[in-house]
Design a protein around this motif. Structure first.
Motif, PDB file in Angstrom:
ATOM      1  N   GLU A 191       0.864  -1.188   0.000  1.00  0.00           N
ATOM      2  CA  GLU A 191       0.000   0.000   0.000  1.00  0.00           C
ATOM      3  C   GLU A 191       0.895   1.229   0.000  1.00  0.00           C
ATOM      4  O   GLU A 191       1.678   1.425   0.930  1.00  0.00           O
ATOM      5  CB  GLU A 191      -0.925   0.007   1.206  1.00  0.00           C
ATOM      6  CG  GLU A 191      -1.957   1.124   1.177  1.00  0.00           C
ATOM      7  CD  GLU A 191      -2.977   1.017   2.294  1.00  0.00           C
ATOM      8  OE1 GLU A 191      -4.008   1.709   2.212  1.00  0.00           O
ATOM      9  OE2 GLU A 191      -2.752   0.248   3.248  1.00  0.00           O
ATOM     10  N   GLY A 192       0.786   2.029  -1.062  1.00  0.00           N
ATOM     11  CA  GLY A 192       1.693   3.165  -1.192  1.00  0.00           C
ATOM     12  C   GLY A 192       3.117   2.656  -1.343  1.00  0.00           C
ATOM     13  O   GLY A 192       3.391   1.740  -2.116  1.00  0.00           O
ATOM     14  N   SER A 193       4.031   3.208  -0.589  1.00  0.00           N
ATOM     15  CA  SER A 193       5.429   2.767  -0.646  1.00  0.00           C
ATOM     16  C   SER A 193       5.734   1.706   0.409  1.00  0.00           C
ATOM     17  O   SER A 193       6.873   1.252   0.532  1.00  0.00           O
ATOM     18  CB  SER A 193       6.360   3.968  -0.449  1.00  0.00           C
ATOM     19  OG  SER A 193       6.124   4.564   0.819  1.00  0.00           O
ATOM     20  N   HIS A 194       4.705   1.302   1.164  1.00  0.00           N
ATOM     21  CA  HIS A 194       4.903   0.311   2.223  1.00  0.00           C
ATOM     22  C   HIS A 194       4.582  -1.090   1.710  1.00  0.00           C
ATOM     23  O   HIS A 194       3.618  -1.300   0.990  1.00  0.00           O
ATOM     24  CB  HIS A 194       3.997   0.630   3.422  1.00  0.00           C
ATOM     25  CG  HIS A 194       4.071  -0.398   4.509  1.00  0.00           C
ATOM     26  ND1 HIS A 194       5.125  -0.489   5.381  1.00  0.00           N
ATOM     27  CD2 HIS A 194       3.211  -1.401   4.839  1.00  0.00           C
ATOM     28  CE1 HIS A 194       4.923  -1.492   6.216  1.00  0.00           C
ATOM     29  NE2 HIS A 194       3.763  -2.067   5.911  1.00  0.00           N
ATOM     30  N   TYR A 195       5.404  -2.055   2.087  1.00  0.00           N
ATOM     31  CA  TYR A 195       5.121  -3.446   1.760  1.00  0.00           C
ATOM     32  C   TYR A 195       5.628  -4.334   2.891  1.00  0.00           C
ATOM     33  O   TYR A 195       6.575  -4.007   3.605  1.00  0.00           O
ATOM     34  CB  TYR A 195       5.753  -3.856   0.425  1.00  0.00           C
ATOM     35  CG  TYR A 195       7.176  -3.388   0.229  1.00  0.00           C
ATOM     36  CD1 TYR A 195       8.255  -4.080   0.777  1.00  0.00           C
ATOM     37  CD2 TYR A 195       7.437  -2.241  -0.521  1.00  0.00           C
ATOM     38  CE1 TYR A 195       9.553  -3.646   0.589  1.00  0.00           C
ATOM     39  CE2 TYR A 195       8.740  -1.798  -0.719  1.00  0.00           C
ATOM     40  CZ  TYR A 195       9.789  -2.512  -0.163  1.00  0.00           C
ATOM     41  OH  TYR A 195      11.067  -2.071  -0.346  1.00  0.00           O
ATOM     42  N   GLU A 196       4.948  -5.463   3.037  1.00  0.00           N
ATOM     43  CA  GLU A 196       5.280  -6.380   4.122  1.00  0.00           C
ATOM     44  C   GLU A 196       5.013  -7.816   3.661  1.00  0.00           C
ATOM     45  O   GLU A 196       3.953  -8.109   3.111  1.00  0.00           O
ATOM     46  CB  GLU A 196       4.421  -6.073   5.351  1.00  0.00           C
ATOM     47  CG  GLU A 196       4.629  -7.021   6.507  1.00  0.00           C
ATOM     48  CD  GLU A 196       3.666  -6.768   7.652  1.00  0.00           C
ATOM     49  OE1 GLU A 196       3.812  -7.432   8.698  1.00  0.00           O
ATOM     50  OE2 GLU A 196       2.763  -5.917   7.495  1.00  0.00           O
ATOM     51  N   ARG A 197       5.979  -8.681   3.874  1.00  0.00           N
ATOM     52  CA  ARG A 197       5.770 -10.100   3.557  1.00  0.00           C
ATOM     53  C   ARG A 197       4.899 -10.708   4.656  1.00  0.00           C
ATOM     54  O   ARG A 197       5.219 -10.617   5.844  1.00  0.00           O
ATOM     55  CB  ARG A 197       7.104 -10.838   3.465  1.00  0.00           C
ATOM     56  CG  ARG A 197       6.967 -12.295   2.990  1.00  0.00           C
ATOM     57  CD  ARG A 197       8.349 -12.902   2.757  1.00  0.00           C
ATOM     58  NE  ARG A 197       8.272 -14.230   2.175  1.00  0.00           N
ATOM     59  CZ  ARG A 197       8.316 -15.367   2.868  1.00  0.00           C
ATOM     60  NH1 ARG A 197       8.423 -15.322   4.195  1.00  0.00           N
ATOM     61  NH2 ARG A 197       8.242 -16.533   2.259  1.00  0.00           N
ATOM     62  N   VAL A 198       3.817 -11.352   4.246  1.00  0.00           N
ATOM     63  CA  VAL A 198       2.856 -11.863   5.225  1.00  0.00           C
ATOM     64  C   VAL A 198       2.712 -13.380   5.186  1.00  0.00           C
ATOM     65  O   VAL A 198       2.101 -13.962   6.092  1.00  0.00           O
ATOM     66  CB  VAL A 198       1.468 -11.207   5.023  1.00  0.00           C
ATOM     67  CG1 VAL A 198       1.538  -9.714   5.292  1.00  0.00           C
ATOM     68  CG2 VAL A 198       0.910 -11.473   3.623  1.00  0.00           C
ATOM     69  N   LEU A 199       3.262 -14.023   4.161  1.00  0.00           N
ATOM     70  CA  LEU A 199       3.050 -15.460   4.026  1.00  0.00           C
ATOM     71  C   LEU A 199       4.052 -16.055   3.049  1.00  0.00           C
ATOM     72  O   LEU A 199       4.515 -15.370   2.137  1.00  0.00           O
ATOM     73  CB  LEU A 199       1.623 -15.715   3.503  1.00  0.00           C
ATOM     74  CG  LEU A 199       1.097 -17.153   3.463  1.00  0.00           C
ATOM     75  CD1 LEU A 199       1.004 -17.719   4.880  1.00  0.00           C
ATOM     76  CD2 LEU A 199      -0.281 -17.189   2.803  1.00  0.00           C
ATOM     77  N   GLY A 200       4.384 -17.304   3.237  1.00  0.00           N
ATOM     78  CA  GLY A 200       5.246 -18.006   2.294  1.00  0.00           C
ATOM     79  C   GLY A 200       4.857 -19.471   2.218  1.00  0.00           C
ATOM     80  O   GLY A 200       4.304 -20.033   3.161  1.00  0.00           O
ATOM     81  N   SER A 201       5.135 -20.091   1.084  1.00  0.00           N
ATOM     82  CA  SER A 201       4.811 -21.506   0.894  1.00  0.00           C
ATOM     83  C   SER A 201       5.861 -22.165   0.021  1.00  0.00           C
ATOM     84  O   SER A 201       6.426 -21.536  -0.877  1.00  0.00           O
ATOM     85  CB  SER A 201       3.427 -21.657   0.246  1.00  0.00           C
ATOM     86  OG  SER A 201       3.180 -23.016  -0.118  1.00  0.00           O
ATOM     87  N   GLY A 202       6.105 -23.445   0.263  1.00  0.00           N
ATOM     88  CA  GLY A 202       7.016 -24.216  -0.577  1.00  0.00           C
ATOM     89  C   GLY A 202       6.380 -24.661  -1.881  1.00  0.00           C
ATOM     90  O   GLY A 202       7.048 -25.241  -2.741  1.00  0.00           O
ATOM     91  N   ILE A 203       5.080 -24.398  -2.050  1.00  0.00           N
ATOM     92  CA  ILE A 203       4.389 -24.721  -3.298  1.00  0.00           C
ATOM     93  C   ILE A 203       4.693 -23.642  -4.330  1.00  0.00           C
ATOM     94  O   ILE A 203       4.483 -22.455  -4.076  1.00  0.00           O
ATOM     95  CB  ILE A 203       2.863 -24.793  -3.090  1.00  0.00           C
ATOM     96  CG1 ILE A 203       2.508 -25.964  -2.175  1.00  0.00           C
ATOM     97  CG2 ILE A 203       2.127 -24.915  -4.420  1.00  0.00           C
ATOM     98  CD1 ILE A 203       2.696 -27.319  -2.795  1.00  0.00           C
ATOM     99  N   GLY A 204       5.208 -24.035  -5.482  1.00  0.00           N
ATOM    100  CA  GLY A 204       5.531 -23.049  -6.516  1.00  0.00           C
ATOM    101  C   GLY A 204       6.128 -23.724  -7.735  1.00  0.00           C
ATOM    102  O   GLY A 204       5.825 -24.877  -8.047  1.00  0.00           O
ATOM    103  N   GLY A 205       6.994 -22.994  -8.423  1.00  0.00           N
ATOM    104  CA  GLY A 205       7.602 -23.503  -9.642  1.00  0.00           C
ATOM    105  C   GLY A 205       8.482 -24.722  -9.405  1.00  0.00           C
ATOM    106  O   GLY A 205       8.571 -25.611 -10.266  1.00  0.00           O
TER     107      GLY A 205
END
Length: 268
Positions: free
Chosen positions: A112-126
């Protein structure tokens, strides 16, 4: 952007480069196994330029090739690069959005705006797609596995809601998954293409379910997708778009989103 700075995102399987020439941003991509070609070109092109690295292999590449390079946090680089791409596509940075970066694994950020925050991660992906795709599709080539998924029928592998309710009409859409890969234990009629199609669907369902939870928790309905797993992967994009729409989310796939990390490294 600074024309004298080159951003390099060195991930687990790909090296992505963002550079500027004549006031235009250009991109290059190499397999991690083709480092020699990547850096032979880069050393000629970037003899007097500032190198900024990000990603899991940044430390080893700095030590082996560019001792004077700077290293920046990969989450920060991905978000900064995504913000630049959003600006280019006229997407408001003032609106709260969920940024989903699908690389080897998947990370979720609230922006939001210039602010960002990592909120979640998962081993599911490429990495999941390539690993299971190699086991089931007998190929280590990303494009070949995507092509297999595009011609497969996941309903020959997945137990669908309509299978459980047959011959009655189900109370929810019948082509939703009741259980991933459940038919594999009862039937051997599925092909490699069917199995890889089921893999890519399972990944998209999982990412969507986690996105819905994160979006609800952080009060947003807009999801921005980036990451190398989406590049040339219309099958994954179509599943993500379909499930997002069913869940009441608006989905946006940034053009050149796979280069967000390299762009962010160049921009920082």
């Amino acid at each position: 952007m600074n024309e004298n700075t080159i951003g390099i995102d060195a991930g687990g399987s790909l090296i992505k480069i963002a550079f500027e020439e004549k006031s235009r941003i250009h991109f290059k991509k190499y397999s991690i196994e083709d480092l020699e070609s990547a850096f032979n070109w880069l050393k000629m092109f970037a003899a007097s330029k500032r190198i900024v690295l990000t990603g899991g292999k940044a430390g080893s590449i700095k030590a082996d090739f560019f001792q004077e390079a700077e290293i920046v946090n990969e989450f920060k680089a991905a978000c900064e690069g995504a913000m630049y791409l959003m600006e280019q596509e006229k997407i408001s940075l003032q609106e709260k959005v969920l940024l989903v970066n699908i690389g080897t694994g998947t990370s979720w950020f609230v922006m939001e705006g210039s602010h960002y925050e990592r909120v979640l991660g998962s081993g599911i992906g490429g990495g999941t797609f390539m690993g299971l795709g190699t086991l089931l599709g007998d190929s280590r080539d990303f494009s070949e596995l995507v092509e297999l998924a595009s011609i497969g029928t996941r309903g020959k592998v997945d137990l669908l809601v309509k299978d459980i309710y047959h011959p009655e009409e189900p109370p929810i859409p019948g082509d939703l998954t009741a259980s991933n890969f459940a038919k594999a234990s009862k039937s051997k009629e599925s092909s490699a293409a069917d199995q890889v199609a089921a893999v890519i669907n399972m990944i998209s369902e999982t990412i969507t379910l986690l996105s819905v939870q994160a979006a609800t928790l952080h009060s947003t309905k807009k999801v921005i997708y980036i990451g190398s797993t989406l590049s040339g992967n219309k099958v994954l994009q179509s599943y993500l778009e379909k499930y997002a729409k069913m869940s009441g989310l608006e989905s946006v796939f940034l053009q050149n989103g796979e280069y967000s990390g390299a762009l962010g490294a160049k921009r920082i």
